[in-house]
Structures are given as structure tokens and as C-alpha cells.
Design an enzyme around this catalytic site. Structure first.
Site, PDB file in Angstrom:
ATOM      1  N   LEU A 219       2.980  43.354  -7.463  1.00 32.96           N
ATOM      2  CA  LEU A 219       3.877  42.222  -7.615  1.00 32.96           C
ATOM      3  C   LEU A 219       3.833  41.449  -6.305  1.00 32.96           C
ATOM      4  O   LEU A 219       4.154  41.984  -5.253  1.00 32.96           O
ATOM      5  CB  LEU A 219       5.299  42.713  -7.903  1.00 32.96           C
ATOM      6  N   SER A 220       3.408  40.197  -6.362  1.00 33.11           N
ATOM      7  CA  SER A 220       3.234  39.399  -5.148  1.00 33.11           C
ATOM      8  C   SER A 220       4.548  39.246  -4.394  1.00 33.11           C
ATOM      9  O   SER A 220       5.632  39.258  -4.983  1.00 33.11           O
ATOM     10  CB  SER A 220       2.698  38.006  -5.495  1.00 33.11           C
ATOM     11  N   GLN A 221       4.448  39.079  -3.079  1.00 34.71           N
ATOM     12  CA  GLN A 221       5.643  38.883  -2.267  1.00 34.71           C
ATOM     13  C   GLN A 221       6.351  37.597  -2.693  1.00 34.71           C
ATOM     14  O   GLN A 221       5.719  36.646  -3.167  1.00 34.71           O
ATOM     15  CB  GLN A 221       5.278  38.819  -0.791  1.00 34.71           C
TER      16      GLN A 221
END
Length: 222
Positions: free
Chosen positions: A70-72
Site C-alpha cells: 500500500l503506497s505511502q
């Protein structure tokens, strides 16, 4: 957007925690009000396994299984801001929906989101979250990101959360005139790029260095 979808009784759902996230995004240069509101309203902890949920509002990428992340929050906000800047896109294609967080953020801003995911267990879990949050303007499909979603093309915008070596021509072909693509591109060294479809062809803008999982062809195991 269903504002009452939080799981109650968990400190991480507090408005104060969300506001800290938004304040950090402001400090990092995110200024689009629609993007900040969407980041504030989407309960990021719901898109992680319970063991990782306590880290949901940290500014870091987090694992979601199957060697995916899950991208920042900054990257999610930055890519969304680039996608909609100066425009009001109605129909978006998302490549690599993962746990569905970016899909939910987009759903609060644009009219229709069409999301592809090549790993079926991630897709099924993301669909469940869309139902839980009552996001009815998101359609999700098990598919190869390189193929796009031709039957629903053209799209006002395309956003990808995985990096090909080069921008796929198949995706550019599914951009509407005036449409915009935002995706990481490269191998060991990657760059976030924006490609706009103009009357005379395509214009590319390199934005900043990033690090994403590679965009792989075909359908994944799981």
C-alpha cells in the site's frame, strides 16, 4: 462517500489522527482541497491486515501480501493531485488497485473508477471493502494491467501503482483526447511521469524519483 464507515472504538480512527495526516500532506506540498478531503475521509486502516492497521497513518508504504504494498499517503495524494490538476475528470482507469485504498480515494473525487488488479485475492478483498464503504462508483476487475480495460475506454485519466519499463502504448491508446496518465516508469531507477494526450500526440513530463513494485504482465497467483 460514506463518512460513518469507520470501525468504532479504535484510536486510529479518530479525527485527530486523520487531521495529522492531512497536516503532514500540506507540509509536503499537497494543496488540492479535493485530494486532502478524500485523504481525510477514507479510513486507511481498513485497507490493511489487522496486524498492520496500527501503522496505517504513518507516511510509509506498508505490505498487503503477495509481495505488494500500500503506497505511502504522500504518493497516493501526489499521484491523485497530478491526475486531476486543473481538470474535472469523470472516468478513471486504475492499474493495480491492490487493497483498494487508491480506488477509494479516487471514488470520492471523480465520477467513475474502473480498477484492475492481477492478483485475485487482493481483488476480492478490495471489492469487499468497496461494499463496506458503500462506494458504488467503483468497478473492479481481475485483469492484466498492460491490457487496460478496452471495453470501457476512453478514459479521462489513467493512474498506475506499478512500474513498467516503458509507458505501455496499449494504455496510451485508451486515453481520451485531453486525458492524462500518471504512473511510475523504470526498472531499478524509477520516475513518476505524467503523459497528456494532446491534439498533436502525447506530451510527457518527468515529476520525481519513486519506488514501486514492477508492473508485471498476465494474471498473478494467489
Amino acid at each position: 462517500m460514506n463518512r460513518s464507515a469507520d470501525i468504532s472504538g479504535i484510536g486510529m480512527t479518530s479525527q485527530r489522527t486523520r487531521e495529522r495526516l492531512v497536516q503532514r500532506l500540506l507540509e509536503q506540498g499537497i494543496t488540492n482541497i479535493a485530494v486532502l478531503d478524500a485523504m481525510r475521509n477514507v479510513p486507511r486502516h481498513l485497507f490493511l491486515d489487522e496486524a498492520m492497521a496500527h501503522r496505517a497513518y504513518e507516511d510509509t508504504a506498508l505490505p498487503i501480501g503477495f509481495q505488494q504494498t500500500l503506497s505511502q499517503p504522500y504518493i497516493v495524494a501526489r499521484m491523485t493531485e497530478l491526475l486531476i490538476a486543473g481538470r474535472d475528470p469523470k472516468k478513471i482507469l486504475e492499474i493495480g488497485s491492490g487493497s483498494g485504498y487508491q480506488s477509494a480515494v479516487l471514488a470520492g473525487i471523480v465520477g467513475e473508477v474502473y480498477a484492475l488488479e492481477r492478483i485475485k485475492p487482493l481483488l476480492l478483498a478490495a471489492r469487499k471493502r468497496m461494499r463496506q464503504l458503500k462506494l458504488r462508483n467503483v468497478q473492479m476487475r481481475h485483469g492484466d494491467g498492460y491490457d487496460g480495460w478496452e471495453s470501457q475506454a476512453p478514459f479521462d485519466g489513467i493512474l498506475a501503482a506499478a512500474a513498467p519499463e516503458q509507458v505501455p502504448q496499449s494504455l496510451l491508446a485508451q486515453l481520451a483526447p485531453g486525458g492524462r496518465l500518471v504512473m511510475p516508469v523504470g526498472g531499478r531507477e524509477q520516475t513518476l511521469v505524467v503523459v497528456e494526450r494532446t491534439d498533436s500526440g502525447f506530451e510527457r513530463y518527468d515529476i520525481e524519483p519513486v519506488r514501486f513494485v514492477p508492473l508485471l504482465p498476465g494474471l498473478g497467483n494467489g
